[in-house]
Enzyme design. Structure first.
Site, PDB file in Angstrom:
ATOM      1  N   LYS A 268       0.771  -1.195   0.152  1.00  0.00           N
ATOM      2  CA  LYS A 268      -0.006   0.083  -0.111  1.00  0.00           C
ATOM      3  C   LYS A 268       1.085   1.186  -0.097  1.00  0.00           C
ATOM      4  O   LYS A 268       1.953   1.311   0.646  1.00  0.00           O
ATOM      5  CB  LYS A 268      -0.844  -0.109   1.443  1.00  0.00           C
ATOM      6  CG  LYS A 268      -2.014   1.190   1.217  1.00  0.00           C
ATOM      7  CD  LYS A 268      -2.679   1.017   2.584  1.00  0.00           C
ATOM      8  CE  LYS A 268      -4.017   2.004   2.659  1.00  0.00           C
ATOM      9  NZ  LYS A 268      -4.615   1.757   3.836  1.00  0.00           N
TER      10      LYS A 268
ATOM     11  N   SER B 175      -9.612   1.808   3.172  1.00  0.00           N
ATOM     12  CA  SER B 175      -9.051   2.562   2.128  1.00  0.00           C
ATOM     13  C   SER B 175      -7.721   1.563   1.652  1.00  0.00           C
ATOM     14  O   SER B 175      -7.254   2.199   0.682  1.00  0.00           O
ATOM     15  CB  SER B 175      -8.084   3.731   2.848  1.00  0.00           C
ATOM     16  OG  SER B 175      -7.078   2.957   3.724  1.00  0.00           O
TER      17      SER B 175
ATOM     18  N   SER C   2      -9.528  -0.494   7.433  1.00  0.00           N
ATOM     19  CA  SER C   2      -9.187  -0.477   5.776  1.00  0.00           C
ATOM     20  C   SER C   2      -8.150  -1.886   5.672  1.00  0.00           C
ATOM     21  O   SER C   2      -7.845  -1.833   4.294  1.00  0.00           O
ATOM     22  CB  SER C   2      -8.119   0.683   5.851  1.00  0.00           C
ATOM     23  OG  SER C   2      -8.882   1.720   5.636  1.00  0.00           O
TER      24      SER C   2
END
Ligand code: GLN
Length: 493
Positions: free
Chosen positions: A79, A154, A178
């Protein structure tokens, strides 16, 4: 003999690499091809590190397999909120579009030490603020199960990438859900470790008292392998816990059934108003499977959960407003070049560098911390947080794990909630109480929804640092749950 396919999981690929049925170069080339095939559809990545990854692969092949390095030759997607040395780390924000760190985050450092190859950086909601990946400055990611639907957020990019079979696993972060929610939306296993279990060094801070790094994988065993690598004390993070790290993968099979175990069923989750019939059905079937393995279920109540969304968003915005003050155009990131003086330069840099959701949160966070409002909002939220933590601790004295659906619905459509921030915040209702407590949680796919055909996830919560228990129970339950087919949105690929 292992053959390379997009659904090979980490454990299978590892076997293939160690036995030399598959070379590291083949594995990286395969992943790169998969990225080329699927990226135009899912937009899961912000940067691909192909050349360097291929060079590293050749080097590892020259050295030969090393079983002591537990992720030897495995390509991984990270990420874009985790600092990676020499690779862009943008947090999906214009503010950090050109930022290239000169060091690795500790979690990435540990992956590399274990032999993993960083193949790319994943899309996300800007600065990890969001639940659908639609807040990325570089366009939304899409769900491999249905390209009209969100992958969650997210960590939508990591989830979409792993579900599409780009690499066998990815790293995400979970501040209010997330990891678990996108894992649930994309049919993956997602693990949020106990706060303090994994070093946050080099993780771009959002809500520092809530943020945790963890894996998104295809199986529980794979999650255990990754956690074993990234967990453990780090003096560079003052909140990192000096707690021993068990050999999670070695201990998985210690519970061949669930006899003697008690699963807590909180009414605030299971009787929640917005719980969709298909999620209820999928998660109830998973409980049936657990009972079939000998577990007992007990109803329980976590009454303060209903205040969790309010408390979470006050706390997280307060922390975000403080953490994001560093992006002032002077030291990091985007700088406006037209401004006539310093104050105007701050204002213009921050107005152009941050997207609308980030600006909304900075403004609200600053408000709840301002003198006169601090007691009414921030202090109250901190008190509610304590109550929630106490209730979870108390509940976990009466059961081994707590079980709940991951989210009230399966993945929703792109654009469905973008006009209404409150509706978007409410999608986290089942995930963010856990972050307020700091306890570990794991989401496990439990089938496809009857109405939408989209993956459904159930999550398990355990006491602090009881990840072994979480993984063992999930591993045993996983054998009884339906195996998901390939993601339907990529059928032609
Ligand atoms: N959706 C939540 C938020 O927007 C959680 C995000 C996260 O866990 N990073 O804050």
């Amino acid at each position: 003999m292992s053959t390379l396919t997009a659904d090979l999981n980490l454990t299978e690929l590892r076997q293939g690499l160690l036995s030399r049925d598959i070379s590291v170069l083949e594995a990286v080339e395969h992943a790169s091809r998969r990225i080329q095939e699927t990226e135009p559809l899912i937009n899961a990545l912000l940067h691909v590190n192909q050349e360097q990854a291929l060079r590293q692969a050749e080097e590892l092949d020259r050295q030969g397999p090393n079983p002591a390095r537990t992720l030897w030759g495995i390509p991984v997607i990270i990420k874009d909120v985790l600092a990676t040395k020499g690779l862009p780390t943008s947090c999906a924000s214009k503010m950090l579009q050109d930022f290239i760190p000169f060091y690795d985050s500790e979690a990435v450092h540990r992956l590399k030490q274990a032999g993993a190859i960083i193949l790319g950086k994943a899309n996300m909601d800007e600065f990890a603020m969001g639940s659908s990946n639609e807040n990325s400055a570089f366009g939304p990611s899409r769900n491999p199960w249905d390209l009209e639907r969100v992958p969650g957020g997210s960590s939508g990019g990591p989830a979409a990438s792993t579900a599409a079979g780009q690499t066998p696993f990815s790293l995400g972060t979970d501040t209010g859900g997330s990891i678990r929610q996108p894992a649930g939306f994309c049919g993956l296993v997602g693990l949020k470790p106990t706060y303090g279990r994994v070093s946050r060094f080099g993780l771009v801070a959002y809500g520092s008292s809530l943020d945790q790094i963890g894996p998104l994988t295809r199986t529980v065993e794979d999650a255990a392998r990754v956690l074993r690598v990234i967990a453990g004390h780090d003096p560079k993070d003052s909140t990192s816990a000096p707690v021993e790290v068990p050999d999670y993968p070695a201990r998985l099979a210690e519970r061949p059934d669930l006899k003697g175990l008690t699963l807590g069923i909180p009414e605030e989750y299971w009787d929640a108003e917005g719980l969709s019939p298909e999620v209820n059905q999928g998660c109830t079937a998973a409980l049936e499977a657990a009972r079939g393995l000998g577990a007992t279920t007990v109803p329980l109540s976590l009454p303060s959960s209903k205040y969790a969304i309010a408390a979470y968003y006050i706390i997280v915005m307060a922390e975000a407003s403080s953490n994001l003050a560093r992006y002032d155009g002077v030291r990091y990131g985007y700088r406006d070049r037209e401004a006539k003086d310093l104050i105007e330069m701050y204002a213009r840099s921050r107005s152009a560098g941050f997207g609308p959701e980030v600006q909304r949160r900075i403004i609200l966070g600053t408000y709840v911390l301002s003198s006169g409002y601090y007691d009414a909002y921030y202090r109250k939220a901190a008190q509610v947080r304590r109550l929630i933590r106490d209730e979870y601790d108390q509940a976990l004295r009466h059961c081994d794990v707590i079980c709940a659906p991951v989210a009230p619905t399966s993945a929703f459509r792109l654009g469905e909630k973008t006009d209404d921030p409150l509706q978007m915040y409410l999608t986290d209702v089942f995930t963010n109480p856990l972050n307020l407590t700091g306890l570990p949680g794991l989401s496990l796919p439990c089938g496809l929804g009857e109405q939408t055909g989209m993956p459904i996830g159930i999550q398990l919560f355990a006491p602090a640092f009881a990840e072994t228990r979480l993984l063992q129970i999930a591993w045993t339950l996983e054998q009884e749950l339906p195996r998901l087919p390939r993601p339907s949105g990529l059928a032609s690929r």
